[in-house]
Enzyme design. Structure first.
Site, short mmCIF file in Angstrom:
data_model
loop_
_atom_site.label_atom_id
_atom_site.label_comp_id
_atom_site.label_asym_id
_atom_site.label_seq_id
_atom_site.Cartn_x
_atom_site.Cartn_y
_atom_site.Cartn_z
CD GLU A 59 -0.43 4.39 -2.63
OE1 GLU A 59 -0.54 5.57 -2.73
OE2 GLU A 59 -1.33 3.43 -3.05
CE1 TYR A 142 -0.97 6.89 1.92
CE2 TYR A 142 -0.41 8.00 -0.35
CZ TYR A 142 -0.80 7.08 0.33
OH TYR A 142 -2.02 6.76 -0.26
CG ASP A 160 -5.83 7.97 1.91
OD1 ASP A 160 -6.44 7.37 2.99
OD2 ASP A 160 -5.73 7.42 1.07
N1 ADE Z 1 -5.24 6.74 -2.94
C1 ADE Z 1 -4.17 6.57 -2.89
N2 ADE Z 1 -3.81 5.28 -2.53
C2 ADE Z 1 -4.50 4.71 -3.69
C3 ADE Z 1 -4.85 3.29 -3.64
N3 ADE Z 1 -3.80 3.02 -3.81
N4 ADE Z 1 -5.75 2.37 -4.12
C4 ADE Z 1 -7.37 3.47 -4.58
N5 ADE Z 1 -7.32 5.04 -3.89
C5 ADE Z 1 -6.07 5.31 -3.43
#
Ligand code: ADE
Length: 385
Positions: A59, A142, A160
């Site tokens: 993340e 987040y 996000d």
């Molecule tokens: N962008 C942020 N977290 C994500 C996730 N777990 N899978 C795909 N795209 C992402």
């Protein structure tokens, strides 16, 4: 009622509000979204685990960076540092080397600091309590929501940029979704949609929808499992939502930099520990004034700041590179070392002479790598894009 008004409960023309949204209206569409996710989702390495550490790393890497760029970094990182304890025990040089190329280096430093705190305060494991997660360096709302929901199943909605776009379109929102009151409304809608669904699946599905279907410029509405409840789609011009802010012009700065070699070794200087590219190893040089032609004061700078007498020998092809907030052009010059004064470069801890085969061990800005590659000094770096 129009779709937008069904969702928002507002009269036509009024600003969308969450008051009056009836979750039952959304439930069948959300279930359709989950079915779509199970059938269509990409196979991504962090989706095959519930390990909070691995999810946390993914993340943080995914903030500001695209999935396809992140995958090799993520795999390399977890192979080198598979646990919180391994990260806590690593030295910063290794951490920065593994991060090098992803940018925003404070994220890597915060990962390192947080791992050390996890060892000291939580015996090397992740607390399940979101309030405790929040106390770790670099972990904001987040990341808390992502780690707690994806690893521990906590009922927190992840919002996000992709999810914000999906939500803005569901409401056909005319306002900038980053404005605080609007963002709060979207957070509330995100939680309504999550309801009592599996938080991990739901959050991944929302992010995946934003990444694969609800695209910024050309949304693929014909594939969208939420089409039946999407107010933006109903307008016929879904890409108008959310409104885009005019992009700011990115400033440009030109530098003259030197490849000073003493026999085989090359002079590098460590950047200060705060600011752009903090702590990375850089080529010595200086920022050119507007209109100043390179090499300009390069020899003078090396004499005054580094105590080195050099002759500027050869110019290399200029290198351009765009960081997130700055575009740079590096005008690089091979310099012959003629002599050094008492303020010679070795006497400062942040300056080192490095053999070409050791260059790969130093984390450097991407633009410097490009210069070194152009000079035939690029270390073999197969693993990094
Ligand atoms: N962008 C942020 N977290 C994500 C996730 N777990 N899978 C795909 N795209 C992402």
């Amino acid at each position: 009622m129009k779709r937008r008004d069904m969702l928002t409960g507002s009269a036509a023309g009024a600003l969308p509000s969450l008051r009056g949204v009836h979750p039952d209206l959304l439930r069948p569409a959300v279930e359709e979204l989950h079915r779509w996710y199970l059938q269509q989702a990409r196979v991504l390495p962090w989706r095959a685990t519930r390990d909070a550490y691995a999810i946390w790393i993914s993340e943080v890497m995914l903030q500001q960076t695209q999935v396809r760029t992140v995958v090799p970094y993520y795999e390399r990182w977890l192979a080198a540092l598979p646990t919180v304890r391994a990260l806590a025990a690593a030295d910063e040089v290794e951490v920065l080397r593994l991060w090098e190329g992803l940018g925003y280096y404070s994220r890597a430093r915060n990962l390192h600091r947080a791992a050390r705190e996890l060892v000291v305060r939580f015996d090397g494991s992740f607390p399940r309590d979101p309030d405790q997660l929040r106390t770790l360096p670099g972990i904001g709302p987040y990341t808390v929501a992502a780690v707690a929901s994806l690893a521990f199943g906590a009922p927190l909605a992840v919002v996000d940029a992709n999810v914000r776009r999906v939500l803005s379109r569901l409401l056909a929102l005319e306002e900038d979704p980053r404005r605080a009151p609007v963002a709060r409304r979207l957070e509330a809608l995100a939680h309504e949609l999550l309801a009592d669904h599996d938080p991990s699946r739901h959050n991944q599905a929302m992010m995946e929808l934003g990444a694969l279907v609800c695209l910024p410029r050309t949304p693929r509405c014909e594939l969208c499992p939420l089409l039946s409840v999407c107010a933006a789609a109903a307008t016929g011009e879904p890409s108008r939502f959310p409104p885009t802010r005019p992009t700011k012009a990115v400033p440009h700065q030109a530098f003259a930099v030197a490849l000073v070699r003493d026999r085989e070794r090359l002079l590098l200087e460590q950047r200060p520990s705060g600011g752009l590219l903090a702590g990375l190893w850089d080529l010595p040089g200086y920022a050119l004034a507007l209109g100043e032609e390179p090499p300009g004061r390069l020899a003078q700078t090396l004499r005054e700041l580094y105590g080195l007498q050099v002759e500027v020998e050869e110019s290399l092809p200029p290198v351009k590179h765009a960081y997130s907030h700055l575009k740079v052009t590096l005008h690089a010059f091979r310099c012959r070392l003629l002599g050094r004064s008492s303020r010679a470069a070795e006497s400062v801890a942040t300056r080192i002479w490095v053999r070409p085969e050791e260059l790969g061990q130093r984390a450097m800005p991407r633009a410097c790598h490009k210069v070194l590659e152009g000079a035939g000094l690029g270390p073999p770096r197969g693993q990094v894009a």
